[in-house]
Design an enzyme around this catalytic site. Structure first.
Site, mmCIF file in Angstrom:
data_model
loop_
_atom_site.group_PDB
_atom_site.id
_atom_site.type_symbol
_atom_site.label_atom_id
_atom_site.label_comp_id
_atom_site.label_asym_id
_atom_site.label_seq_id
_atom_site.Cartn_x
_atom_site.Cartn_y
_atom_site.Cartn_z
ATOM 1 N N ASP A 164 -1.072 -4.832 -20.257
ATOM 2 C CA ASP A 164 -0.594 -5.195 -21.598
ATOM 3 C C ASP A 164 -1.728 -5.024 -22.620
ATOM 4 O OD1 ASP A 164 1.973 -6.372 -20.487
ATOM 5 O OD2 ASP A 164 0.461 -7.579 -19.475
ATOM 6 N N ARG B 60 -2.208 -1.422 -23.290
ATOM 7 C CA ARG B 60 -1.100 -0.934 -24.136
ATOM 8 C C ARG B 60 -1.335 -1.322 -25.594
ATOM 9 N NH1 ARG B 60 3.410 -3.084 -19.798
ATOM 10 N NH2 ARG B 60 3.654 -1.137 -18.636
ATOM 11 N N GLY C 50 3.625 1.658 -1.640
ATOM 12 C CA GLY C 50 4.453 1.735 -2.852
ATOM 13 C C GLY C 50 3.863 2.665 -3.891
ATOM 14 N N GLN C 51 4.562 2.709 -5.030
ATOM 15 C CA GLN C 51 4.136 3.595 -6.133
ATOM 16 C C GLN C 51 2.754 3.255 -6.649
ATOM 17 O OE1 GLN C 51 6.551 4.609 -9.553
ATOM 18 N NE2 GLN C 51 7.101 2.433 -9.470
ATOM 19 N N ASN D 249 10.729 -12.291 -4.896
ATOM 20 C CA ASN D 249 9.321 -12.009 -4.611
ATOM 21 C C ASN D 249 8.489 -13.249 -4.322
ATOM 22 O OD1 ASN D 249 9.676 -9.291 -4.845
ATOM 23 N ND2 ASN D 249 8.997 -9.165 -6.969
ATOM 24 N N ARG E 37 11.411 -9.610 -15.671
ATOM 25 C CA ARG E 37 10.530 -9.790 -14.503
ATOM 26 C C ARG E 37 10.795 -11.126 -13.823
ATOM 27 N NH1 ARG E 37 7.074 -7.875 -18.652
ATOM 28 N NH2 ARG E 37 6.490 -5.690 -18.375
ATOM 29 N N ALA F 52 0.808 -1.223 0.000
ATOM 30 C CA ALA F 52 0.000 0.000 0.000
ATOM 31 C C ALA F 52 0.839 1.271 0.000
ATOM 32 C CB ALA F 52 -0.933 -0.015 1.209
ATOM 33 N N VAL G 257 -0.621 -8.445 -8.919
ATOM 34 C CA VAL G 257 0.035 -7.437 -9.759
ATOM 35 C C VAL G 257 1.555 -7.569 -9.625
ATOM 36 C CG1 VAL G 257 0.336 -4.947 -10.096
ATOM 37 C CG2 VAL G 257 -1.932 -5.867 -9.582
ATOM 38 N N ASN H 44 5.287 -8.678 -9.594
ATOM 39 C CA ASN H 44 5.965 -9.530 -10.594
ATOM 40 C C ASN H 44 6.888 -10.573 -9.987
ATOM 41 O OD1 ASN H 44 5.070 -8.702 -13.175
ATOM 42 N ND2 ASN H 44 6.111 -6.734 -12.851
ATOM 43 N N HIS I 119 2.924 -12.439 -18.431
ATOM 44 C CA HIS I 119 3.168 -10.995 -18.361
ATOM 45 C C HIS I 119 4.686 -10.796 -18.347
ATOM 46 C CE1 HIS I 119 3.030 -6.816 -17.332
ATOM 47 N NE2 HIS I 119 3.681 -7.018 -16.206
HETATM 48 N N1 LIG Z 1 1.399 -6.912 -13.601
HETATM 49 C C1 LIG Z 1 1.698 -5.716 -14.051
HETATM 50 O O1 LIG Z 1 1.236 -5.311 -15.120
HETATM 51 C C2 LIG Z 1 2.614 -4.791 -13.293
HETATM 52 C C3 LIG Z 1 3.287 -5.220 -12.170
HETATM 53 N N2 LIG Z 1 4.136 -4.387 -11.486
HETATM 54 C C4 LIG Z 1 4.772 -4.922 -10.285
HETATM 55 O O2 LIG Z 1 4.072 -4.472 -9.121
HETATM 56 C C5 LIG Z 1 4.950 -4.542 -7.988
HETATM 57 C C6 LIG Z 1 4.856 -3.271 -7.157
HETATM 58 O O3 LIG Z 1 5.372 -2.181 -7.903
HETATM 59 P P1 LIG Z 1 5.570 -0.738 -7.238
HETATM 60 O O4 LIG Z 1 4.367 -0.324 -6.482
HETATM 61 O O5 LIG Z 1 6.093 0.131 -8.309
HETATM 62 O O6 LIG Z 1 6.746 -1.069 -6.217
HETATM 63 P P2 LIG Z 1 7.242 -0.220 -4.942
HETATM 64 O O7 LIG Z 1 8.596 -0.697 -4.586
HETATM 65 O O8 LIG Z 1 7.013 1.234 -5.151
HETATM 66 O O9 LIG Z 1 6.214 -0.692 -3.827
HETATM 67 C C7 LIG Z 1 6.161 -1.993 -3.361
HETATM 68 C C8 LIG Z 1 5.634 -1.940 -1.940
HETATM 69 O O10 LIG Z 1 5.400 -3.286 -1.519
HETATM 70 C C9 LIG Z 1 5.769 -3.385 -0.169
HETATM 71 N N3 LIG Z 1 5.992 -4.787 0.165
HETATM 72 C C10 LIG Z 1 7.088 -5.540 -0.076
HETATM 73 N N4 LIG Z 1 6.920 -6.782 0.411
HETATM 74 C C11 LIG Z 1 5.677 -6.814 0.951
HETATM 75 C C12 LIG Z 1 4.933 -7.819 1.623
HETATM 76 N N5 LIG Z 1 5.431 -9.021 1.860
HETATM 77 N N6 LIG Z 1 3.675 -7.506 2.052
HETATM 78 C C13 LIG Z 1 3.166 -6.282 1.846
HETATM 79 N N7 LIG Z 1 3.832 -5.287 1.233
HETATM 80 C C14 LIG Z 1 5.069 -5.549 0.785
HETATM 81 C C15 LIG Z 1 7.013 -2.490 -0.055
HETATM 82 O O11 LIG Z 1 7.263 -2.109 1.290
HETATM 83 C C16 LIG Z 1 6.611 -1.324 -0.941
HETATM 84 O O12 LIG Z 1 5.947 -0.306 -0.198
HETATM 85 C C17 LIG Z 1 6.346 -4.837 -8.561
HETATM 86 O O13 LIG Z 1 6.613 -6.217 -8.432
HETATM 87 C C18 LIG Z 1 6.195 -4.463 -10.019
HETATM 88 O O14 LIG Z 1 7.112 -5.126 -10.834
HETATM 89 C C19 LIG Z 1 4.327 -3.103 -11.886
HETATM 90 C C20 LIG Z 1 3.673 -2.616 -12.998
HETATM 91 C C21 LIG Z 1 2.791 -3.435 -13.797
HETATM 92 O O1 LIG Z 2 7.937 -3.824 -16.505
HETATM 93 C C1 LIG Z 2 7.909 -3.907 -15.271
HETATM 94 O O2 LIG Z 2 8.800 -4.377 -14.562
HETATM 95 C C2 LIG Z 2 6.650 -3.435 -14.603
HETATM 96 C C3 LIG Z 2 5.555 -4.087 -15.326
HETATM 97 O O3 LIG Z 2 5.255 -5.247 -15.096
HETATM 98 C C4 LIG Z 2 4.998 -3.393 -16.474
HETATM 99 O O4 LIG Z 2 5.137 -2.172 -16.593
HETATM 100 O O5 LIG Z 2 4.371 -4.068 -17.291
#
Ligand SMILES: NC(=O)C1=CN([C@@H]2O[C@H](COP(=O)(O)OP(=O)(O)OC[C@H]3O[C@@H](n4cnc5c(N)ncnc54)[C@H](O)[C@@H]3O)[C@@H](O)[C@H]2O)C=CC1
Ligand SMILES: O=C([O-])CC(=O)C(=O)O
Length: 327
Positions: free
Chosen positions: A159, A162, A14-15, A105, A98, A12, A129, A131, A187
């Site tokens: 995707d 996009r 995170g970005q 992860n 990923r 929650a 979500v 990865n 993905h």
């Molecule tokens: N499926 C998709 O299309 C996409 C997937 N992603 C993935 O989403 C994930 C999150 O991305 P962001 O928010 O940018 O990362 P981020 O690093 O900004 O935030 C991740 C957050 O998760 C928290 N976290 C880590 N381990 C945890 C756990 N065990 N329980 C609860 N919280 C935990 C961290 O403290 C951090 O606040 C990444 O793995 C990223 O690759 C990102 C974009 C698209």
């Molecule tokens: O590319 C990454 O690592 C984040 C993601 O999953 C995406 O933007 O599709």
């Protein structure tokens, strides 16, 4: 007032969390008449920042937001969850795939699957979500034997969106005029965005674009868009990922528009030759609150080879997490 829906969001602080929570609280995830109670799950180091986000959520005075609770224990975070958005995980940096995140992860999703099994609501719906999303969803699902497997999904809606945007730019047609696109497989960079059943303002997309554009431009642009965003922004997609998560859950709960489909990574029932149980992206419709794989699409040789390549990668990832003792 109707009973609020419990929405658990991991990561929650995170970005993506920052882009997602305000949209959930404003009613965009479930609909404008559905009150929500947010359950934010973070690791201990993330709790303070999550508290800050919760203060901002309070300051929005969203009429539909019935409450916010913050946890660092998955058992408590998923207790009573109707919707579980598993976002929290490490994002990749430049030069990484990923799949490189599997070991870092994967360990997150076993205890979260167990916690969902132990305490989530009967009707829980899970979207992964974080990865590598497909295989993380497989791990969580493997540890939630009492929850129907079909409730575990992974996100390929970004995707899909996009691909819609690229095809719209190429043809000059608005995205709303495009139907029948599919993302198949993982993905990852092997995903296959398929336009062979797509229609643009009623016309087959294959009449409007040629194979060279598909192979050299469209497919790599969509498949490598995540990396392109990281290169440009210095951080991975966040607002567009949050938007896709909202689209995914909204359609799951409220249904896809009549006659249309979207892309969802869900446990295979063997359709289209994808091994049963793999969490792979398919063309899917939401009917009566459940995802159904769209059947009987003709798959040409070009598509077959691309789907098989991405599915082979998913099989490898499954073997890798077996080897790590995660499933
Ligand atoms: N499926 C998709 O299309 C996409 C997937 N992603 C993935 O989403 C994930 C999150 O991305 P962001 O928010 O940018 O990362 P981020 O690093 O900004 O935030 C991740 C957050 O998760 C928290 N976290 C880590 N381990 C945890 C756990 N065990 N329980 C609860 N919280 C935990 C961290 O403290 C951090 O606040 C990444 O793995 C990223 O690759 C990102 C974009 C698209
Ligand atoms: O590319 C990454 O690592 C984040 C993601 O999953 C995406 O933007 O599709």
């Amino acid at each position: 007032m109707t009973t609020p829906v419990n929405v658990t969001v991991t990561g929650a602080a995170g970005q993506i969390g920052y882009a997602l929570l305000f949209r959930i609280a404003s009613g965009q995830l479930l609909g404008p008449d559905v009150p929500v109670r947010l359950r934010l799950l973070e690791i201990p180091q993330g709790v303070k920042a999550a508290e800050g986000t919760a203060m901002e959520l309070d300051d929005c005075a969203f009429p539909l937001l019935a409450g916010i609770d913050i946890f660092d224990d998955p058992r408590r975070g998923f207790d009573g969850a109707n919707i579980a958005l598993l976002v929290g995980a490490r994002p990749r940096g430049p030069g990484m795939e990923r799949g490189d995140l599997l070991e870092a992860n994967g360990g997150i999703f076993k205890p979260q699957g167990e916690a969902i099994n132990a305490g989530a609501a009967q009707d829980v719906r899970v979207l992964v979500v974080g990865n590598p999303a497909n295989t993380n969803a497989l791990i969580a699902q493997a540890h939630a034997p009492d929850v129907p497997a079909e409730r575990f999904t992974a996100m390929t809606r970004l995707d899909h969106n996009r691909a819609l945007s690229q095809l719209s730019a190429k043809t000059g047609a608005p995205v709303g005029d495009i139907t029948g696109l599919t993302i198949w497989g993982n993905h990852s960079a092997t995903q296959y965005p398929d336009v062979f059943h797509a229609r643009v303002a009623g016309r087959p997309a294959s009449e409007l674009v040629d194979e060279a554009w598909l192979e050299n431009d469209f497919i790599p642009t969509v498949a490598k868009r995540g990396a392109a965003i990281i290169a440009a922004r210095g951080a991975s997609s966040a607002a567009s990922a949050a938007n896709a998560a909202v689209d995914h859950v909204f359609d799951w709960v409220n249904g896809t528009p009549a006659g249309e489909w979207t892309s969802v990574a869900l446990p295979s029932d063997g359709s289209y030759g994808v091994p049963e149980g793999l969490i792979s992206s398919f063309p899917a419709r939401s009917v009566g609150g459940r995802w159904e794989i769209v059947q009987d699409l003709e798959i040409n040789a070009f598509s077959r080879a691309k789907i098989d390549a991405s599915v082979a990668e998913l099989v490898e990832e499954r073997e890798a997490v077996k080897g790590l003792g995660l499933i």
